[in-house]
Design a protein around this motif. Structure first.
Motif, short mmCIF file in Angstrom:
data_model
loop_
_atom_site.label_atom_id
_atom_site.label_comp_id
_atom_site.label_asym_id
_atom_site.label_seq_id
_atom_site.Cartn_x
_atom_site.Cartn_y
_atom_site.Cartn_z
N SER A 1 10.88 -91.45 -15.75
CA SER A 1 10.45 -90.86 -16.87
C SER A 1 10.07 -89.25 -16.54
N LYS A 2 9.78 -88.49 -17.52
CA LYS A 2 9.97 -86.83 -17.48
C LYS A 2 8.25 -86.84 -16.73
N THR A 3 7.26 -87.76 -17.14
CA THR A 3 6.21 -87.68 -16.46
C THR A 3 6.24 -87.92 -15.03
N GLU A 4 6.84 -88.96 -14.62
CA GLU A 4 7.12 -89.40 -13.32
C GLU A 4 7.84 -88.27 -12.64
N LEU A 5 8.74 -87.74 -13.18
CA LEU A 5 9.61 -86.56 -12.42
C LEU A 5 8.77 -85.51 -12.10
N GLU A 6 8.05 -84.82 -13.26
CA GLU A 6 7.13 -83.84 -12.96
C GLU A 6 6.04 -84.14 -11.85
N THR A 7 5.42 -85.42 -11.64
CA THR A 7 4.53 -85.51 -10.87
C THR A 7 5.14 -85.58 -9.40
N SER A 8 6.09 -86.13 -9.31
CA SER A 8 7.23 -86.30 -8.07
C SER A 8 7.71 -84.66 -7.77
N ALA A 9 7.72 -83.79 -8.61
CA ALA A 9 8.15 -82.51 -8.34
C ALA A 9 6.84 -81.69 -7.93
N LEU A 10 5.99 -81.94 -8.42
CA LEU A 10 4.48 -81.20 -7.99
C LEU A 10 4.08 -81.71 -6.54
N SER A 11 4.43 -82.94 -6.29
CA SER A 11 4.21 -83.48 -5.04
C SER A 11 4.96 -82.75 -3.89
N LEU A 12 6.32 -82.60 -4.23
CA LEU A 12 7.36 -81.66 -3.36
C LEU A 12 6.66 -80.58 -2.93
N GLY B 1 12.42 -68.18 4.18
CA GLY B 1 13.07 -67.55 3.09
C GLY B 1 14.11 -68.43 2.70
N ALA B 2 14.86 -69.21 3.37
CA ALA B 2 15.81 -69.97 3.11
C ALA B 2 15.16 -71.19 2.27
N ILE B 3 14.11 -71.80 3.03
CA ILE B 3 13.49 -73.06 2.30
C ILE B 3 12.90 -72.71 1.11
N CYS B 4 12.24 -71.49 0.85
CA CYS B 4 11.62 -71.20 -0.32
C CYS B 4 12.88 -71.16 -1.63
N ILE B 5 13.93 -70.37 -1.27
CA ILE B 5 15.11 -70.44 -2.20
C ILE B 5 15.42 -71.90 -2.86
N SER B 6 15.50 -72.58 -1.62
CA SER B 6 15.96 -73.98 -1.93
C SER B 6 15.21 -74.85 -2.90
N LEU B 7 13.74 -74.45 -2.74
CA LEU B 7 12.89 -75.38 -3.29
C LEU B 7 12.80 -74.63 -4.90
N SER B 8 13.29 -73.59 -4.71
CA SER B 8 13.22 -72.69 -6.25
C SER B 8 14.19 -73.43 -6.99
N VAL B 9 15.32 -73.58 -6.74
CA VAL B 9 16.42 -74.15 -7.02
C VAL B 9 16.18 -75.61 -7.65
N VAL B 10 15.56 -76.46 -6.75
CA VAL B 10 15.20 -77.56 -7.10
C VAL B 10 14.13 -77.80 -8.31
N GLN B 11 13.12 -77.01 -8.25
CA GLN B 11 12.28 -77.02 -9.15
C GLN B 11 12.48 -76.54 -10.53
N THR C 1 12.17 -81.58 -17.42
CA THR C 1 10.93 -82.14 -17.82
C THR C 1 10.13 -81.21 -18.97
N GLY C 2 10.70 -80.03 -18.99
CA GLY C 2 9.96 -79.21 -20.22
C GLY C 2 8.60 -78.71 -19.72
N SER C 3 8.43 -78.81 -18.33
CA SER C 3 7.03 -78.46 -17.89
C SER C 3 6.82 -77.09 -17.83
N PRO C 4 5.81 -76.56 -18.14
CA PRO C 4 5.34 -74.96 -17.79
C PRO C 4 5.09 -74.70 -16.65
N LEU C 5 4.09 -75.96 -15.92
CA LEU C 5 3.54 -76.07 -14.48
C LEU C 5 4.89 -75.70 -13.62
N LEU C 6 6.08 -76.45 -13.94
CA LEU C 6 7.04 -76.41 -12.98
C LEU C 6 7.89 -75.08 -13.23
N GLU C 7 7.98 -74.47 -14.40
CA GLU C 7 8.42 -73.35 -14.73
C GLU C 7 7.95 -72.22 -13.77
#
Length: 322
Positions: free
Chosen positions: A2-13, A123-133, A140-146
């Motif tokens: 679900s979107k909520t589960e995906l958001e929670t997982s992304a914030l954990s990442l 720098g490479a790690i940060c850019i990769s995580l930016s793409v994923v998030q 998810t439409g999450s402002p927190l993840l934006e």
């Protein structure tokens, strides 16, 4: 998922990512003597703390309202983002201040080679995580993840830029101008500060606007009103009043329809049918639309005043143009 589960997982990442970045930044700052890396590590530490809180807020805003919060928890999102932006601005101010002091007192010694290695990897790690998030934020439409995706991207670009500067310092250390290397790091911190400020500043201004109920962009308002006009076409109305505000992931629209003499309604179901038509017309405006439609034959209730002005006040003084 679900979107909520995906958001929670992304914030954990992000939480694990910021923890690693904070530790790496503080350790490498000690090894290299770099204020720029120290600023980067401190930035990651603040982000780590904010992501911990964001996980709690993300769950909270999805829960129903309560006895203490009758209108729900949506305001916690812009509140958290505002605090995050203010902390980053404070951090940048401290870093730039210390860099100015270092420049005026003869510079700061720097292990340019080790600092360069740090910048390339992080720098490479940060850019990769930016793409994923960013991808997760769209799903998810999450402002927190934006906000989180923007922070990772800015952090990555700044780290790469710092790496370029450290690469120049490394080359400079092998030339006749090696004495100038001590000025590279504080100069980089000042440039970093100037580049970083617009992002947290825009986050603060945007989220404070939500907390203060600032109306959305005029183009958004125009689109809402045009759809409303289409949905209420043919109804005997004197006028209509529309109020709207975006708060976190929700978009609130309050429609007050002032009925005219020709407006006829014999059953509540007929009013609900009109509400349904309006809801369908506005459905595509925002994925989290909260709609209230109020009917009245007395334009005094457009303002909703129940005190002294309800009986004798001037109802022509509208908050905004209807």
């Amino acid at each position: 998922m679900s979107k909520t589960e995906l958001e929670t997982s992304a914030l954990s990442l992000s939480r694990y990512g910021y923890a690693v970045m904070a530790v790496a930044g503080l350790v490498f700052a000690g090894l290299t003597g770099s204020g720029a890396i120290l600023l980067d590590g401190a930035y990651s530490l603040v982000s780590f703390i904010m992501v911990l809180l964001a996980g709690r807020v993300a769950k909270l805003v999805e829960t129903p309202d309560s006895d203490n919060f009758h209108f729900g928890y949506a305001y916690f999102e812009p509140l958290l983002n505002t605090i995050r932006g203010l902390l980053i601005l404070l951090l940048v101010a401290f870093g730039v201040g210390s860099a100015v002091i270092a420049l005026s007192s003869g510079g700061r010694p720097l292990n340019a080679g080790m600092a360069l290695a740090y910048s390339v990897i992080i720098g490479a790690i940060c850019i990769s995580l930016s793409v994923v998030q960013r991808r997760n934020a769209k799903r998810t439409g999450s402002p927190l993840l934006e906000v989180d995706a923007r922070n990772w991207f800015i952090d990555g670009m700044l780290t790469i830029a710092v790496g370029v500067a450290f690469g120049g310092a490394f080359v400079l250390s092998m030339t006749a101008w090696a004495d100038w290397v001590v000025y590279v790091d504080p100069a980089v911190v000042i440039v970093l500060g100037a580049v970083m400020v617009p992002t947290p500043l825009s986050i603060v201004l945007g989220n404070v606007g939500q907390l203060l109920h600032v109306a959305p962009d005029p183009s958004v308002q125009k689109g809402i009103r045009e759809r409303l006009d289409q949905a209420t076409q043919g109804l005997a109305l004197q006028e209509r009043d529309v109020r709207m505000v975006k708060v976190g992931r929700y978009f609130y629209v309050l429609v007050k329809l002032i009925t005219g003499e020709g407006f006829r309604c014999s059953k509540i179901e007929e009013l609900d049918r009109i509400r349904g038509n309006i809801a369908m017309a506005l459905a595509g405006c925002h994925p989290r639309l909260v709609l209230d439609v109020v009917f009245t034959a007395d334009d005094r209730w457009v303002l909703g005043l129940v005190g002294e002005d309800a009986n004798g006040g001037d109802t022509t003084k509208r908050i905004s143009e209807t």
